[in-house]
Design a protein around this motif. Structure first.
Motif, PDB file in Angstrom:
ATOM      1  N   LYS A 176       0.821  -1.213   0.000  1.00  0.00           N
ATOM      2  CA  LYS A 176       0.000   0.000   0.000  1.00  0.00           C
ATOM      3  C   LYS A 176       0.857   1.266   0.000  1.00  0.00           C
ATOM      4  CE  LYS A 176      -3.699  -2.581   0.437  1.00  0.00           C
ATOM      5  NZ  LYS A 176      -4.505  -2.932  -0.755  1.00  0.00           N
ATOM      6  N   ASN A 177       1.963   1.241   0.731  1.00  0.00           N
ATOM      7  CA  ASN A 177       2.809   2.433   0.807  1.00  0.00           C
ATOM      8  C   ASN A 177       3.368   2.813  -0.556  1.00  0.00           C
ATOM      9  OD1 ASN A 177       2.455   2.772   3.570  1.00  0.00           O
ATOM     10  ND2 ASN A 177       4.222   1.506   4.091  1.00  0.00           N
ATOM     11  N   PHE A 178       3.757   1.792  -1.331  1.00  0.00           N
ATOM     12  CA  PHE A 178       4.259   2.075  -2.678  1.00  0.00           C
ATOM     13  C   PHE A 178       3.148   2.653  -3.541  1.00  0.00           C
ATOM     14  CE2 PHE A 178       4.448   0.761  -7.133  1.00  0.00           C
ATOM     15  CZ  PHE A 178       5.597   1.425  -7.535  1.00  0.00           C
ATOM     16  N   GLN A 179       1.961   2.069  -3.452  1.00  0.00           N
ATOM     17  CA  GLN A 179       0.837   2.560  -4.240  1.00  0.00           C
ATOM     18  C   GLN A 179       0.553   4.033  -3.951  1.00  0.00           C
ATOM     19  OE1 GLN A 179      -1.349   1.660  -6.614  1.00  0.00           O
ATOM     20  NE2 GLN A 179      -0.227  -0.216  -7.047  1.00  0.00           N
ATOM     21  N   ILE A 180       0.554   4.392  -2.674  1.00  0.00           N
ATOM     22  CA  ILE A 180       0.284   5.784  -2.301  1.00  0.00           C
ATOM     23  C   ILE A 180       1.401   6.696  -2.790  1.00  0.00           C
ATOM     24  CG2 ILE A 180       0.050   7.394  -0.369  1.00  0.00           C
ATOM     25  CD1 ILE A 180      -1.349   5.169   1.183  1.00  0.00           C
ATOM     26  N   SER A 181       2.640   6.282  -2.581  1.00  0.00           N
ATOM     27  CA  SER A 181       3.789   7.097  -2.974  1.00  0.00           C
ATOM     28  C   SER A 181       3.835   7.320  -4.482  1.00  0.00           C
ATOM     29  CB  SER A 181       5.080   6.427  -2.501  1.00  0.00           C
ATOM     30  OG  SER A 181       6.208   7.135  -2.957  1.00  0.00           O
ATOM     31  N   ASP A 182       3.628   6.261  -5.239  1.00  0.00           N
ATOM     32  CA  ASP A 182       3.694   6.356  -6.696  1.00  0.00           C
ATOM     33  C   ASP A 182       2.553   7.205  -7.243  1.00  0.00           C
ATOM     34  OD1 ASP A 182       4.954   5.387  -9.229  1.00  0.00           O
ATOM     35  OD2 ASP A 182       2.972   4.518  -9.540  1.00  0.00           O
ATOM     36  N   ARG A 183       1.353   6.967  -6.737  1.00  0.00           N
ATOM     37  CA  ARG A 183       0.191   7.744  -7.182  1.00  0.00           C
ATOM     38  C   ARG A 183       0.344   9.211  -6.787  1.00  0.00           C
ATOM     39  NH1 ARG A 183      -4.081   7.661 -10.815  1.00  0.00           N
ATOM     40  NH2 ARG A 183      -5.918   8.673  -9.941  1.00  0.00           N
ATOM     41  N   ASP A 184       0.807   9.438  -5.579  1.00  0.00           N
ATOM     42  CA  ASP A 184       0.964  10.800  -5.077  1.00  0.00           C
ATOM     43  C   ASP A 184       1.931  11.602  -5.947  1.00  0.00           C
ATOM     44  OD1 ASP A 184       0.619  12.965  -3.276  1.00  0.00           O
ATOM     45  OD2 ASP A 184       2.406  12.361  -2.164  1.00  0.00           O
ATOM     46  N   LYS A 185       2.970  10.946  -6.414  1.00  0.00           N
ATOM     47  CA  LYS A 185       3.944  11.615  -7.273  1.00  0.00           C
ATOM     48  C   LYS A 185       3.277  12.096  -8.559  1.00  0.00           C
ATOM     49  CE  LYS A 185       7.731   9.353  -7.757  1.00  0.00           C
ATOM     50  NZ  LYS A 185       8.675   8.307  -8.245  1.00  0.00           N
ATOM     51  N   ASN A 186       2.464  11.237  -9.150  1.00  0.00           N
ATOM     52  CA  ASN A 186       1.782  11.601 -10.401  1.00  0.00           C
ATOM     53  C   ASN A 186       0.744  12.689 -10.192  1.00  0.00           C
ATOM     54  OD1 ASN A 186       3.229   9.692 -11.925  1.00  0.00           O
ATOM     55  ND2 ASN A 186       1.772   8.066 -11.440  1.00  0.00           N
ATOM     56  N   ILE A 187      -0.011  12.590  -9.107  1.00  0.00           N
ATOM     57  CA  ILE A 187      -1.075  13.563  -8.856  1.00  0.00           C
ATOM     58  C   ILE A 187      -0.506  14.922  -8.453  1.00  0.00           C
ATOM     59  CG2 ILE A 187      -3.132  14.064  -7.482  1.00  0.00           C
ATOM     60  CD1 ILE A 187      -3.283  11.766  -9.658  1.00  0.00           C
ATOM     61  N   SER A 188       0.598  14.921  -7.738  1.00  0.00           N
ATOM     62  CA  SER A 188       1.225  16.200  -7.399  1.00  0.00           C
ATOM     63  C   SER A 188       1.792  16.878  -8.650  1.00  0.00           C
ATOM     64  CB  SER A 188       2.322  16.014  -6.343  1.00  0.00           C
ATOM     65  OG  SER A 188       3.358  15.174  -6.811  1.00  0.00           O
ATOM     66  N   ASN A 189       2.231  16.084  -9.628  1.00  0.00           N
ATOM     67  CA  ASN A 189       2.670  16.655 -10.905  1.00  0.00           C
ATOM     68  C   ASN A 189       1.504  17.315 -11.627  1.00  0.00           C
ATOM     69  OD1 ASN A 189       5.379  15.961 -10.648  1.00  0.00           O
ATOM     70  ND2 ASN A 189       5.135  13.981 -11.670  1.00  0.00           N
ATOM     71  N   LEU A 190       0.341  16.683 -11.574  1.00  0.00           N
ATOM     72  CA  LEU A 190      -0.855  17.294 -12.159  1.00  0.00           C
ATOM     73  C   LEU A 190      -1.178  18.612 -11.463  1.00  0.00           C
ATOM     74  CD1 LEU A 190      -3.328  14.284 -12.649  1.00  0.00           C
ATOM     75  CD2 LEU A 190      -2.117  15.569 -14.421  1.00  0.00           C
TER      76      LEU A 190
END
Length: 252
Positions: free
Chosen positions: A196-210
């Motif tokens: 779960k931690n990887f999922q949050i970290s990876d998704r967060d990176k993409n969404i913060s770029n948006l």
């Protein structure tokens, strides 16, 4: 927070803090409070497929915003998606809609999928799809209502919306429809992955770029935003009051 009433109590506190401190985080907070009130009303009226489960989803969903806000206020580091939104709230150079979409971006694109998965725990995620769509419908209805009435706080942007003829999302590089579709896809990925931690970290990176693209839209849109912003209301408290009225008229 174990009940939706406790969530609303904390939201009242955040809204009050934002009004007193003239914090632009209040633009999102005051609208989201009305979303939570609308969900509570729907639960009481038994509008959802599983009303008890919807309260759990609403609490987990709201808690992610509230926790991020509390971490940031106390000098900590929330998810990057929220960090961009909170940092942007310190400046006066962004439009009201930009502040709103920064909050919606973090909350739908990241938080909603996580909350849906946590609500279902060890059960198949598909079981919550109908109620997931309903909470998204409430959010979309609110966004449409705000855009339709944005001229009350942003006169020039209010003129641009009709001219865009359904393509107004392009003006700020944000589509609520894409966010809703992406949130469900991400919910499935998060639900299926043990890390779960990887999922949050990876998704967060993409969404913060948006989020960064939303506040750094390029030279032409940046110039247009400056012109629009020149005519916007400057009082945060008055803008919050007007947004609250728009939300009430839209959702209730």
């Amino acid at each position: 927070m174990k009940t939706i009433d406790e969530v609303l109590g904390r939201m009242d506190q955040i809204v009050s803090e934002c009004q007193i401190q003239e914090s632009r985080i209040g633009f999102f907070a005051i609208l989201y409070r009305q979303v939570t009130r609308r969900i509570k009303q729907g639960i009481l009226a038994k509008e959802f497929e599983d009303n008890a489960r919807m309260e759990v989803l609403d609490i987990l969903f709201a808690k992610r915003f509230i926790d991020a806000y509390d971490v940031w206020k106390n000098g900590g580091t929330p998810t990057s998606s929220w960090q961009v939104a909170f940092d942007a709230s310190k400046g006066s150079s962004y439009l009201v809609l930009q502040h709103l979409f920064l909050g919606i971006n973090a909350h739908i694109n990241l938080d909603l999928g996580i909350a849906a998965s946590e609500t279902m725990k060890n059960h198949p995620l598909e079981g919550i799809k109908n109620d997931f769509d309903k909470i998204n419908s409430v959010l979309a209805e609110l966004v449409d209502g705000v855009k339709a009435n944005i001229s009350k706080v942003s006169p020039i942007f209010g003129l641009l919306i009709p001219l865009a003829k359904g393509k107004d999302e392009m003006l700020l590089n944000f589509s609520i429809q894409l966010a809703r579709d992406g949130a469900w896809k991400y919910a499935g990925e998060y639900h299926a992955d043990l890390n779960k931690n990887f999922q949050i970290s990876d998704r967060d990176k993409n969404i913060s770029n948006l989020a960064r693209k939303l506040i750094q839209p390029g030279k032409f849109l940046g110039f247009l935003i400056k012109i629009v912003g020149f005519a916007e209301w400057k009082s945060v408290k008055d803008t919050m009051t007007q947004l609250d009225e728009v939300a009430i008229n839209t959702l209730f």
